[in-house]
Design a protein around this motif. Structure first.
Motif, short mmCIF file in Angstrom:
data_model
loop_
_atom_site.label_atom_id
_atom_site.label_comp_id
_atom_site.label_asym_id
_atom_site.label_seq_id
_atom_site.Cartn_x
_atom_site.Cartn_y
_atom_site.Cartn_z
N MET A 100 0.81 -1.20 0.00
CA MET A 100 0.00 0.00 0.00
C MET A 100 0.85 1.27 0.00
SD MET A 100 -3.02 0.82 -0.31
CE MET A 100 -4.59 0.35 0.36
N HIS A 101 1.93 1.23 0.82
CA HIS A 101 2.71 2.46 0.94
C HIS A 101 3.46 2.79 -0.33
CE1 HIS A 101 5.21 -0.90 2.38
NE2 HIS A 101 6.13 -0.29 1.66
N TYR A 102 3.67 1.75 -1.19
CA TYR A 102 4.33 2.04 -2.47
C TYR A 102 3.46 2.98 -3.29
CZ TYR A 102 7.71 -1.54 -1.40
OH TYR A 102 8.69 -2.25 -0.80
N ILE A 103 2.15 2.74 -3.23
CA ILE A 103 1.22 3.60 -3.98
C ILE A 103 1.38 5.05 -3.52
CG2 ILE A 103 -1.21 4.06 -4.48
CD1 ILE A 103 -1.75 1.11 -4.07
N GLY A 104 1.49 5.21 -2.20
CA GLY A 104 1.64 6.56 -1.66
C GLY A 104 2.89 7.24 -2.17
N LEU A 105 4.00 6.50 -2.13
CA LEU A 105 5.27 7.07 -2.54
C LEU A 105 5.29 7.35 -4.04
CD1 LEU A 105 7.68 7.85 -0.90
CD2 LEU A 105 8.78 5.70 -1.51
N ILE A 106 4.80 6.37 -4.81
CA ILE A 106 4.78 6.54 -6.27
C ILE A 106 3.89 7.72 -6.65
CG2 ILE A 106 4.02 5.47 -8.43
CD1 ILE A 106 4.86 2.76 -7.12
N SER A 107 2.76 7.86 -5.94
CA SER A 107 1.88 8.99 -6.22
C SER A 107 2.58 10.31 -5.95
CB SER A 107 0.62 8.92 -5.36
OG SER A 107 0.05 7.67 -5.42
N LEU A 108 3.38 10.34 -4.88
CA LEU A 108 4.10 11.57 -4.57
C LEU A 108 5.06 11.92 -5.70
CD1 LEU A 108 5.13 11.77 -0.82
CD2 LEU A 108 3.72 13.34 -2.12
N TYR A 109 5.77 10.88 -6.20
CA TYR A 109 6.69 11.13 -7.31
C TYR A 109 5.91 11.58 -8.54
CZ TYR A 109 10.99 9.56 -5.13
OH TYR A 109 12.10 9.48 -4.33
N ALA A 110 4.73 10.95 -8.75
CA ALA A 110 3.90 11.34 -9.89
C ALA A 110 3.45 12.79 -9.75
CB ALA A 110 2.68 10.42 -9.97
N ALA A 111 3.11 13.17 -8.50
CA ALA A 111 2.70 14.56 -8.26
C ALA A 111 3.86 15.50 -8.56
CB ALA A 111 2.25 14.72 -6.81
N PHE A 112 5.05 15.08 -8.16
CA PHE A 112 6.26 15.87 -8.40
C PHE A 112 6.44 16.10 -9.90
CE2 PHE A 112 11.02 16.02 -8.73
CZ PHE A 112 11.19 17.22 -8.07
N GLY A 113 6.40 14.99 -10.65
CA GLY A 113 6.62 15.07 -12.09
C GLY A 113 5.55 15.89 -12.79
N SER A 114 4.28 15.63 -12.44
CA SER A 114 3.22 16.31 -13.17
C SER A 114 3.14 17.79 -12.79
CB SER A 114 1.88 15.62 -12.93
OG SER A 114 1.68 15.42 -11.56
N THR A 115 3.51 18.12 -11.57
CA THR A 115 3.52 19.54 -11.21
C THR A 115 4.59 20.26 -12.03
OG1 THR A 115 2.90 18.89 -8.97
CG2 THR A 115 3.58 21.15 -9.28
N LEU A 116 5.76 19.62 -12.15
CA LEU A 116 6.83 20.20 -12.97
C LEU A 116 6.34 20.40 -14.40
CD1 LEU A 116 10.17 18.48 -11.91
CD2 LEU A 116 9.53 20.88 -11.69
N LEU A 117 5.65 19.39 -14.90
CA LEU A 117 5.15 19.43 -16.27
C LEU A 117 4.14 20.57 -16.44
CD1 LEU A 117 6.01 17.45 -18.47
CD2 LEU A 117 3.81 16.29 -18.18
N ALA A 118 3.25 20.68 -15.44
CA ALA A 118 2.24 21.74 -15.49
C ALA A 118 2.92 23.10 -15.48
CB ALA A 118 1.29 21.61 -14.31
N LEU A 119 4.01 23.22 -14.70
CA LEU A 119 4.74 24.47 -14.65
C LEU A 119 5.37 24.76 -16.01
CD1 LEU A 119 6.57 24.45 -11.21
CD2 LEU A 119 4.77 25.96 -12.00
N PHE A 120 5.90 23.71 -16.62
CA PHE A 120 6.56 23.86 -17.91
C PHE A 120 5.58 24.36 -18.96
CE2 PHE A 120 7.66 21.94 -22.02
CZ PHE A 120 8.88 22.57 -22.25
#
Lengths: 636, 128
Positions: free
Chosen positions: A1-21
């Motif tokens: 379960m906690h992998y989902i949490g961590l992966i989601s955080l990384y996904a949030a990191f990536g997509s926020t960067l992308l949205a900024l770009f």
């Protein structure tokens, strides 16, 4: 379960960067992609928070954070609220709330009408990025234990209360809410928008943040009152003050943003207050999490505090730099020059009073730090300092607020105001005199009660339809605050307490009540042992209620916790604390506070008024949208 | 125009002065000076409101619940001070890591505590 949490955080990191770009450039050529990336980052933040919540609900003690803050026997609702019981979890909740605000920005008709949501969300994205980086690299809630325990160490009993369920989320919504006005202001100044029409879009967001911050502060006080057992709700503790700072500037901002006031240099005031409010939420977080000041409820220190301080420095330099570069945009156009109407002057005076209150409380809060740095000796200022400094200013402010309908409604300048204000003033004086001569309590009671009566009289005229130029929402917010003033005054002036040792069967006289003590009763739970007593309350020979106070000893905690008993009426609260016992002889601490329930009741009037004031503009925006952008209800 | 500006400045300055005066007046009886235990034993500070931080001496705690009166000692590396507190024993007192007390010395050399604050190893978050 906690992998989902961590992966989601990384996904949030990536997509926020992308949205900024995609969205960061001045004239975004790809609004669709920016919105989509932003939406993914919002969903990822939600997924990450859900994963942590799921870990709590499934007792996944492999996660260090879960093992530290939960246990198998914890009731379901506290398992959920344990998500934000510690440092990293509360940052995650904060990220989620910021993300939801970003979603609201993206869905806001007013902002979307001119594609303003993209740059605003770009600024919000930068703020969220900070939280994601903190959660990924500094204080992760998804840290895994190499040797997971069978059971967690449990949630601190003090945090097992309804207050802990509602207070932190409300406060975080209030804090995050001030990021949206900041983002709108930055995105407008960034492109050099010299128009001031965007100020109108800011106000609902400020009101939203303000009412949640108010609710956060009030529920915090209520929690302290019903849980901590000292009978107070506000102690001028650094952490409490930290939540008051943005409230003061937010209140000033709310009034400066009113389109009709026409205070001089309105745009400049608004921008300064927007930046100040947002900076103070960051500053408050720094105070709470750095451990620089002794507080009863600070998080344990660590790197997070200093990171927030660094962010604050960058934020201030950036904001003032931007304001300096765009100083031409902040100048008022000829037609918008401020007026000298009573309302404009009153708002200006209110702003000055609020900023001085901020200065006074800030000075008192930071004084230990200041004196340590400057004089080499730490000097702490206690509650009496804050009370003496702030009470006169608060009273002046509430007096001004009480006359708001008169100030807004009169058209004949100051003489016109006086012509309309005489009735409220007479009411206030009458109540003040009545309190002085018939009730007692001196001027510390008479002055606030008089001011409250004056304000209530002025606002009741609006409710009766005599003052058309003042909205019902604002009226209710003001009335709620006046009722809170009555409650605060009553509960600080009219108090009484006794300390008694009682045998079973004995009765205690306290105030107009007789309390009979039946003895102590023990109770056993899975992981606890509780000793408590229930006193029967009677008044004039009639049974009126019961008061229960108990002490609980926990299996895996060294310290017991005390539940106080509160018997609340319209007029006063009876407050029972089971202080100790020897055999069946119990030591009881009984306190009496007048009018406490008025504080909580007044707060509900404030919420109702703010909700009414919020629905108005939102509905107007919806109608506007139907004309402007018919039928576009997709996310992309 | 200059006249008007001067007026505005005076009006704005007035509340600032009031605030300063209030703060100055309030300072005297609400300021508590932080001292270490060794420092307070060297100097005589009878009338000064002090704030002292120290470790609780475990077997020094004596609580009479009927008054209520709490007596205890605080220590740092090499010195110790006796304190009395006329109040209810806090729930987590025996397990407090460090105790912060605010008050004044009485004529018998005891520290009369007006405000008692505890720092526990697990105040809010479980980690320490």
């Amino acid at each position: 379960m906690h992998y989902i949490g961590l992966i989601s955080l990384y996904a949030a990191f990536g997509s926020t960067l992308l949205a900024l770009f995609y969205g960061g450039r001045a004239s975004s050529s790809q609004p669709k992609l920016a919105r989509r990336a932003n939406l993914i980052s919002i969903l990822a933040a939600a997924a990450s928070t859900s994963a942590l919540a799921a870990a709590f609900l499934t007792n996944d003690f492999r996660l260090a954070y879960v093992a530290r803050n939960s246990a198998r026997s914890l009731p379901l609702i506290y398992k959920l609220s344990a998500v934000w019981a510690g440092q990293s979890g509360s940052l995650l909740l904060w990220l989620l709330i910021l993300s939801l605000f970003s979603l609201a920005v993206q869905r806001s008709c007013r902002l979307r009408a001119e594609e303003l949501d993209i740059p605003v969300n770009a600024v919000l994205g930068v703020v969220r990025l900070l939280f994601i980086i903190l959660l990924l690299f500094v204080t992760s809630p998804f840290e895994v234990l190499p040797d997971p325990p069978h059971n967690g160490s449990g949630l601190n009993p003090m945090l097992q209360s309804l207050g802990m369920v509602v207070h932190p989320p409300l406060l975080f919504i209030g804090f995050s809410g001030f990021a949206v006005p900041f983002a709108i202001a930055v995105s407008r100044l960034w492109v050099g928008d010299s128009d001031s029409a965007w100020l109108e879009t800011v106000r609902p967001w400020v009101l939203l943040a303000w009412v949640f911050l108010t609710a956060g502060i009030v529920t915090g006080g209520q929690w302290a009152y019903s849980e901590l057992g000292w009978g107070g709700y506000w102690a001028w503790d650094p952490v409490e003050n930290a939540s008051l700072f943005p409230w003061l500037t937010g209140t000033a901002l709310l009034h400066t943003l009113l389109p009709k006031t026409g205070i001089p240099a309105r745009k400049w005031w608004c921008c300064a207050l927007i930046v100040l409010s947002f900076s103070l939420t960051i500053f408050g977080t720094f105070l709470t999490r750095s451990g620089v000041l002794d507080s009863v409820h600070a998080f344990s220190g660590g790197a997070v505090g200093s990171i927030f301080l660094a962010v604050l420095a960058v934020l201030l330099v950036f904001s003032f730099g931007l304001a300096w570069l765009r100083r031409d945009c902040l100048r008022e156009a000829g037609s918008e020059r401020g007026s000298t109407s009573p309302l404009a002057s009153a708002v200006l005076i209110g702003n000055i009073l609020l900023l001085l209150l901020l200065g006074g409380v800030l000075f008192g809060t930071m004084f230990p730090l200041l004196s340590r740095t400057l004089a080499g000796r730490e000097i702490v200022l206690d509650e009496s300092f804050f009370n003496q400094v702030t009470v006169p200013f608060f009273l002046a402010l509430v007096f001004l607020m009480g006359l708001a309908p008169v100030l807004a409604g009169s058209s004949g300048g100051w003489p016109g105001v006086l012509k309309q204000a005489w009735l409220p003033l007479v009411c206030g004086s009458a109540v003040g005199l009545y309190v002085t001569f018939a009730v007692g309590g001196g001027e510390t009671a008479a002055l606030p009660f008089g001011i409250a009566a004056c304000g209530l009289a002025a606002h009741l005229r609006v409710l009766l339809g005599r003052q058309p130029r003042f909205s019902i929402g604002c009226t209710l917010v003001h009335i709620g605050l006046l009722v809170i003033l009555v409650g605060v005054t009553g509960s600080s002036v009219y108090t009484d307490d006794i300390f008694v040792s009682v045998e079973p069967g004995q009765a205690v006289e306290f105030g107009s009540y007789a309390l009979s003590y039946p003895g102590l009763t023990p109770r056993y739970g899975v992981d606890r042992y509780t000793v408590g007593t229930t006193l029967s309350l009677s008044r004039d020979g009639r049974d009126v209620g019961k008061l229960t106070s108990e002490k609980t000893f926990w299996e895996n905690r060294s310290q017991p916790s005390t539940e106080v008993g509160i018997f609340s009426t319209f007029k006063e609260d009876l407050y029972l604390n089971l202080a100790g016992w020897e055999g069946q002889t119990a030591q009881l601490h009984l306190q009496r506070f007048a009018l406490v329930s008025w504080i909580w009741g007044g707060a509900w009037i404030v919420y109702l008024g703010a909700a009414m004031a919020l629905v108005g503009p939102v509905r107007a925006a919806k109608q506007g949208k139907q004309v402007k952008a018919w039928g576009r209800r997709t996310f992309s | 125009m200059a006249d008007k500006k001067a007026k505005v400045i005076i009006v704005a300055l007035l509340p600032v002065l009031v605030l300063g005066w209030l703060a100055f007046r309030a300072f005297e009886n609400s300021a508590a000076y932080y001292y270490t235990i060794s420092e307070v034993l060297v100097q005589e500070m009878r009338d000064q409101k002090l704030r002292i931080k120290g470790k609780l001496v475990k077997d020094s705690v004596n609580y009479d619940p009927s008054i209520p009166l709490l007596e205890f000692s605080l220590a740092d590396q090499d010195s110790q001070v006796d304190a009395v507190y006329a109040g209810v024993l806090p729930d987590n007192f025996h397990h407090a890591d460090e105790v912060i007390v605010e008050g004044k010395f009485n004529s018998r050399g005891q520290f009369t505590v007006s405000k008692l604050m505890l720092q526990c190893p697990s105040k809010y978050e479980g980690e320490d």
